[in-house]
Structure formats: structure tokens, C-alpha cells
Design an enzyme around this catalytic site. Structure first.
Site, short mmCIF file in Angstrom:
data_model
loop_
_atom_site.label_atom_id
_atom_site.label_comp_id
_atom_site.label_asym_id
_atom_site.label_seq_id
_atom_site.Cartn_x
_atom_site.Cartn_y
_atom_site.Cartn_z
N ASP A 57 0.86 -1.18 0.00
CA ASP A 57 0.00 0.00 0.00
C ASP A 57 0.91 1.24 0.00
O ASP A 57 1.58 1.51 1.00
CB ASP A 57 -0.88 -0.03 1.26
CG ASP A 57 -1.81 1.17 1.35
OD1 ASP A 57 -1.64 2.13 0.57
OD2 ASP A 57 -2.71 1.14 2.21
N VAL A 58 0.91 1.98 -1.11
CA VAL A 58 1.86 3.10 -1.24
C VAL A 58 1.47 4.32 -0.38
O VAL A 58 2.18 5.31 -0.39
CB VAL A 58 2.07 3.53 -2.71
CG1 VAL A 58 2.70 2.40 -3.50
CG2 VAL A 58 0.78 4.01 -3.36
N TYR A 146 -11.88 12.22 -3.97
CA TYR A 146 -11.05 11.89 -5.14
C TYR A 146 -10.52 13.17 -5.78
O TYR A 146 -9.33 13.32 -6.02
CB TYR A 146 -11.92 11.11 -6.13
CG TYR A 146 -11.19 10.61 -7.36
CD1 TYR A 146 -10.20 9.63 -7.24
CD2 TYR A 146 -11.51 11.06 -8.63
CE1 TYR A 146 -9.56 9.13 -8.38
CE2 TYR A 146 -10.88 10.57 -9.77
CZ TYR A 146 -9.90 9.60 -9.63
OH TYR A 146 -9.26 9.12 -10.75
#
Ligand code: UDP
Length: 314
Positions: A57-58, A146
Site C-alpha cells: 500500500d503506497v 477523489y
């Protein structure tokens, strides 16, 4: 050999990008936490000795134990229902994930490439949208997680470019479709194809008069590759300017798929942009790029993929 890190490499766009970079003789290191990515998208690559997959998971610190030339950050939930279900992860991967991968690029002396989005324009008041338009985004609406994460990501990329002198690229991706989209990710292309193949009604949100412009994935990847290898630090729109209403799009699907399905109108989601069309003057002039795949051809390939998925799963 050029080594490229692709975050979100098991996703729809990320996996097509891995394919392209491998075809260009790169070594590819694919990072994905698989929350919306799918191992099946990279299954055909696992035996390639120039391909490496790391489950990660970056949004957490990223360490790669080998030299890296390019870092391409494509990890993010990307459909409206995904970011409604995963709002915190969406915010984190667009902000912390961008910061961590920029740090990786800086530490390795690598070029950085951010997958941004037409969502930075929000519900646009200018049509079509050129890169110079600053957008009309609701920060506290459901899509804000987003849109604002991507806007923050762009600001972070430009700061690394200006302050640290990092070589950076930003692509603003407009609605892209093709094989490897998830049938039920909620986006309009997989939704309508899946519904038509199942003989269910096509769920048109609102009165279907809102517009989108759909780009086939191969065209997008060509634009991304040209931008990566260019020297343009400013954002570049990549998308297909052929615009249509969602109702027209539903009818196009019904013409391509012989199906008893009808159209059923459903409530319009909050903050759903009314229009969207890329102004691709910059990509045309600076990259010599424009989309080539007509909608019917791209849709036929996509429908074929979804048909096959249905035979495998039944
Ligand atoms: N849409 C629709 N029916 C669906 C899914 C989406 O009418 O089952 C509409 C949606 O309201 C939007 C457009 O199709 O106006 C594109 O939606 P999508 O989720 O694919 O992406 P967006 O461009 O909104 O990010």
C-alpha cells in the site's frame, strides 16, 4: 535497462501500462495493495523475468531495493462507487501515496509521472476543458475525496518539480474504457455492458442528458508513453473529444449488444458533472498525439472481454 515502478499496476490502467512498458523493453516493478486491483490483470506477466510484483500500500513508506528510472503513480480507487466506499483510502493514496512515491523518485533520481484526472475540473463551467482551466470542485461533496486528493497530488508534484528540480509529468485522464475494467465497478461503460449482456435494464442516471467523452485504453496508453518520454512538466489532457450524452451512449450499447434490455432511469448522483470534453490542443501540438480508435471498435473489444468473463464465471 530502464526500470519503471508502476503503482496500481494490477488495476485497469496500471496493468495496460505495465504491458506497454514491458513491450518497450523496460523492467517493470508493479506495486499494488489489490483493494481495487485484480491479480488476474497481471497473471500473464508473472513468468516474465523483467516483471516484479510487490504487494504494498503506497500510502505507507515505499522502499525499493534496486535502481529505478521512472515512478508512475497510478494507484487509486477510480470509480465513484469505489471512492464512496473507500473515502479515506482514496484521500490517502492521492495525498500520502503521492508524497511517498515522489520521495521514492527523488531518492532514486528517477522521473515521476502522476496519473491525474478530468475530475480536477469538477463540474466544469468552461467547455471543452483546457489545462488552463482551474475547475469547479465541491471539496465537501462525495466526490471531493477523489477530486481534492488528485488536486493536492498535482500541487505536490509541481512543488517537487520547482523546489527539488525533480523531472515530473502530469496526465489528466478523461473517461477511459477497455478490457480489464471491473464489471461492477459502477462506471458507466462496464455497468451498461454488464447489464446488456445479462438482459437487465440499463440504469441511466438522471435524464441521461449529461455528457462524457470516452477514450479507448490503447489510445490513452500511447498518450501516456509519449508524455513520459517528452520534456513537458505542465499537465496534459489525454482523452477523446468525441462527446455524447449518457442516453446516446446507452443506445449505442444496445445497438452493439443484441439484448432485450430496456432503459431504466435512476436518480442522478450528487455533484455528477453535467458535461465533460477534453481540449486536447496541447497533446496534439506537443506530443503529436490524438486518439485513433473509434468508439464502436473499442466497445466491441470491451464487450468481447466482458462476454468471456461471463463464460468463465458461469
Ligand atoms: N451513469 C449512469 N448509469 C450508471 C453509471 C453511470 O447513467 O449505471 C452516468 C453517471 O451518472 C455519469 C456518467 O454515467 O453521468 C459517467 O459515470 P462514470 O461513473 O462512468 O464516471 P464519471 O465520469 O462520472 O466519473
Amino acid at each position: 535497462m530502464t526500470t519503471s515502478v508502476v503503482t496500481g499496476g494490477a488495476g485497469f490502467l496500471g496493468s495496460h501500462l505495465c504491458d506497454r512498458l514491458l513491450a518497450e523493453s523496460h523492467r517493470v516493478i508493479c506495486l499494488d495493495n489489490l483493494i481495487t486491483g485484480n491479480p488476474a490483470n497481471i497473471q500473464h506477466l508473472v513468468d516474465n523475468d523483467r516483471f516484479r510484483f510487490i504487494h504494498h500500500d503506497v500510502s505507507n513508506f515505499v522502499d525499493i531495493d534496486e535502481p529505478v528510472d521512472n515512478v508512475l503513480h497510478f494507484a487509486s480507487p477510480a470509480s465513484p462507487i469505489d471512492y464512496l466506499e473507500l473515502p479515506i483510502q482514496t484521500l490517502k493514496v492521492g495525498s500520502l501515496g503521492t508524497h511517498n512515491t515522489l520521495g521514492l523518485a527523488k531518492a532514486k533520481g528517477a522521473r515521476y509521472f502522476l496519473a491525474s484526472t478530468s475530475e480536477v475540473y469538477g463540474d466544469p463551467l468552461i467547455h471543452p476543458q483546457p489545462e488552463s482551466y482551474w475547475g469547479n470542485v465541491n471539496p465537501v461533496g462525495p466526490r471531493g475525496v477523489y477530486d481534492e486528493a488528485k488536486r493536492f497530488g498535482e500541487a505536490m508534484v509541481m512543488a517537487y518539480h520547482r523546489y527539488h528540480g525533480l523531472e515530473t509529468r502530469i496526465v489528466r485522464i478523461f473517461n477511459t474504457y477497455g478490457p480489464r475494467m471491473r464489471p461492477r465497478d459502477g462506471r458507466v461503460v462496464p455497468a451498461f455492458i454488464d447489464q446488456a449482456l445479462a438482459g437487465q435494464d440499463l440504469t441511466v442516471f438522471g435524464d441521461g442528458s449529461q455528457t462524457r467523452s470516452f477514450c479507448y485504453v490503447d489510445d490513452l496508453v500511447e498518450g501516456i508513453y509519449r508524455l513520459l518520454t517528452s520534456d513537458i512538466n505542465e499537465p496534459v489532457n489525454i482523452g477523446n473529444p468525441a462527446e455524447m450524452t449518457i442516453l446516446q451512449f446507452a443506445n449505442a450499447i444496445l445497438e452493439l449488444i443484441e439484448s432485450p434490455s430496456e432503459i431504466a432511469f435512476r436518480e442522478l448522483p450528487v455533484d455528477d458533472p453535467k458535461t465533460r470534453q477534453p481540449d486536447i490542443t496541447r497533446a496534439r501540438e506537443l506530443l503529436g498525439w490524438e486518439p485513433k480508435v473509434p468508439l464502436e471498435k473499442g466497445l466491441s473489444a470491451t464487450i468481447e472481454y466482458f462476454r468471456e468473463l461471463r463464460t468463465v464465471s458461469t
